[in-house]
Design a protein around this motif. Structure first.
Motif, PDB file in Angstrom:
ATOM      1  N   PRO A  63      45.345  28.034  46.455  1.00 24.95           N
ATOM      2  CA  PRO A  63      46.130  29.282  46.439  1.00 24.95           C
ATOM      3  C   PRO A  63      45.408  30.411  47.173  1.00 24.95           C
ATOM      4  N   GLY A  64      46.165  31.343  47.683  1.00 22.31           N
ATOM      5  CA  GLY A  64      45.589  32.481  48.373  1.00 22.31           C
ATOM      6  C   GLY A  64      44.786  33.363  47.425  1.00 22.31           C
ATOM      7  N   LEU A  65      43.864  34.104  48.007  1.00 22.61           N
ATOM      8  CA  LEU A  65      42.985  34.960  47.206  1.00 22.61           C
ATOM      9  C   LEU A  65      43.699  36.264  46.864  1.00 22.61           C
ATOM     10  N   ILE A 124      42.922  35.319  40.815  1.00 18.82           N
ATOM     11  CA  ILE A 124      41.558  35.484  40.307  1.00 18.82           C
ATOM     12  C   ILE A 124      41.558  35.627  38.790  1.00 18.82           C
ATOM     13  N   ILE A 125      42.496  36.412  38.264  1.00 18.63           N
ATOM     14  CA  ILE A 125      42.596  36.604  36.811  1.00 18.63           C
ATOM     15  C   ILE A 125      42.931  35.279  36.124  1.00 18.63           C
ATOM     16  N   LYS A 126      43.868  34.541  36.696  1.00 21.36           N
ATOM     17  CA  LYS A 126      44.253  33.261  36.104  1.00 21.36           C
ATOM     18  C   LYS A 126      43.096  32.265  36.111  1.00 21.36           C
ATOM     19  N   VAL A 127      42.353  32.217  37.220  1.00 18.93           N
ATOM     20  CA  VAL A 127      41.196  31.309  37.306  1.00 18.93           C
ATOM     21  C   VAL A 127      40.133  31.720  36.298  1.00 18.93           C
ATOM     22  N   ALA A 128      39.939  33.027  36.128  1.00 19.47           N
ATOM     23  CA  ALA A 128      38.955  33.513  35.156  1.00 19.47           C
ATOM     24  C   ALA A 128      39.347  33.111  33.735  1.00 19.47           C
TER      25      ALA A 128
END
Length: 469
Positions: free
Chosen positions: A252-254, A259-263
């Motif tokens: 997925p694009g940055l 980022i929040i979901k990955v965290a």
């Protein structure tokens, strides 16, 4: 140059070097003279000392790699055979209690301190005064193969690391190395075993120097560990062993939301690693408390595993769990698959069966990532890949090694997300882990002070003591 040519070239070089060294043992005066001259030049010219050190570790690290890589090849070939036999003959599962009881008897009768497993190697690298017996290698090899032949849920990293440590100790004794070089040799054994059994020589290098103490990395061993890990990997592949590859899919694009979901997912991965580590340790203590005889303990544990298999009506959670892991990269898996794999593995290892924890951790992370995909609205293969390395990172407290493993396995396109997953999971796993003898070099938070030279085991004992007061 093909891997086979590389292997035979290495064998030729090391046999020549070995013969040369044996010849020198009959010329003690000449040897002392050479050593004194080398020492004289090394003291005056720094690069003479560096070159001498490099040549020494090319020899030692390469020798560790050849022995450990060959042992890993034998182990992986045997593991494939044992797994195939279990799949072809379902009745073998009913022999699990007897296989476990047999290995517990052998360890009780002949194992001595080999029963400490990976923790024994960590202790000797730190400040231990015990000897790592060579019997550890054949015992853990046989024990792990029996575990997988009869359907226990375990991994393979522990076996490879223990074999590597046994060979390193043997080499240290043969060449009479000093205490400092012995520690580096043992770290080479860890790196070579890890790198060769998973086909990840760079991750194996860093794992060997990172796993000893949380927050501290011993760079003086990085070249020896790299040589041992790389040679071990080349030798294993030269024997015709191939490793499984996984596709992480599109990245997925940055964006801020990604980022929040990955965290969020990474925090969950860290908590999953705590659950696995703590459940495994608790079951080990509970089984030992309930059954003083280790033979009976392992037999009862095998009976419980069989009962669970038929209670759930599936054999997906026994063995390494590779088919389940592959499925998590391709199709949806059962939402609680990660939980069942955790329970099966914790029961198997808690009851005293031989085998590692890392491959089950891969399965737990991959299936958990797959289960989170629908909730976080991210690609299932992408989250399975993150979970694959992140749960492992939290359970072993080796975020850099796990990040590098992610690069070696999945490519560099997802490097940023792989790094986030590893460091966040590492942080939120707290001071827990699968290796109880792992030292805490630096606390994960300056607000939570840790006494000097503490281990995960000592910290847990103090915590339990405070709660009981």
């Amino acid at each position: 140059m093909t891997p086979t040519n590389v292997f035979f070239a290495l064998v030729g070089v090391y046999f020549f070097a070995l013969i040369h060294l044996l010849k020198l043992t009959f010329e003690e005066k000449m040897e002392l003279n050479i050593q004194s001259r080398a020492q004289h030049f090394a003291e005056k010219i720094m690069h003479v000392a560096l070159l001498a050190s490099l040549l020494k570790w090319i020899f030692y690290g390469g020798l560790v790699g050849i022995l450990s890589g060959s042992a890993s090849a034998l182990f992986l070939a045997g593991l494939d055979y044992a797994t195939q036999q279990r799949l072809n003959h379902s009745w073998l599962l009913f022999l699990l209690p007897f296989g476990g009881a047999l290995m517990s008897f052998l360890y009780l009768k002949y194992g001595k301190n080999a029963g400490k497993g990976n923790n024994l190697i960590l202790e000797q690298i730190q400040q231990g005064q015990e000897t790592i017996p060579f019997r550890m290698a054949p015992l853990v090899l046989l024990g792990t193969l029996l575990t997988h032949l009869f359907g226990g849920s375990a991994g393979r990293e522990g076996t490879a690391v223990q074999m590597g440590g046994s060979f390193s100790e043997l080499i240290g004794k043969v060449f009479k190395v000093d205490a400092t070089d012995r520690k580096i040799l043992l770290m080479c054994g860890i790196s070579s075993g890890f790198g060769s059994v998973f086909g990840t020589p760079l991750a194996g290098t860093v794992f060997g120097i990172e796993v000893i103490a949380i927050g501290l990395v011993r760079y003086q061993a990085i070249i020896p560990c790299f040589i041992a890990s790389l040679v071990g990997h080349l030798v294993t592949t030269a024997w015709g062993i191939h490793h499984i590859h996984y596709e992480i899919g599109s990245i997925p694009g940055l964006t801020a939301i990604v980022i929040i979901k990955v965290a969020i997912a990474s925090v969950i991965f860290g908590l999953a690693s705590i659950m696995f580590s703590e459940l495994t340790h608790w079951l080990k203590k509970t089984f030992a408390k309930l059954f003083k005889n280790p033979v009976i303990k392992t037999f009862i544990g095998g009976v419980i595993v069989i009962a669970l298999v038929y209670l759930l009506g599936t054999k997906d959670y026994i063995g390494l769990g590779i088919p389940l892991l592959q499925q998590s990269f391709e199709h949806p898996v059962a939402p609680l698959a990660f939980l069942w794999k955790t329970l099966f593995t914790a029961l198997t290892l808690g009851a005293g069966y031989q085998g590692g924890e890392v491959t089950p951790l891969f399965v737990i992370g991959g299936t958990l990532g797959n289960a989170l995909a629908g909730i976080l609205h991210l690609s299932a293969p992408f989250l399975a890949g993150l979970g694959f390395i992140a749960v492992f990172s939290g359970a072993t407290n080796t975020p850099i090694a796990c990040f590098i493993m992610g690069i070696e396995l999945f490519g560099s396109e997802a490097a940023l997300y792989l790094f986030m997953a590893c460091i966040i999971s590492y942080l939120f796993s707290g001071h827990t882990g699968i290796y109880t003898s792992q030292q805490i070099g630096v606390s994960k938070s300056k607000l939570h002070l840790i006494p000097e030279n503490s281990t995960l085991a000592s910290i847990k004992e103090k915590r339990i003591s405070k709660m009981s007061k």
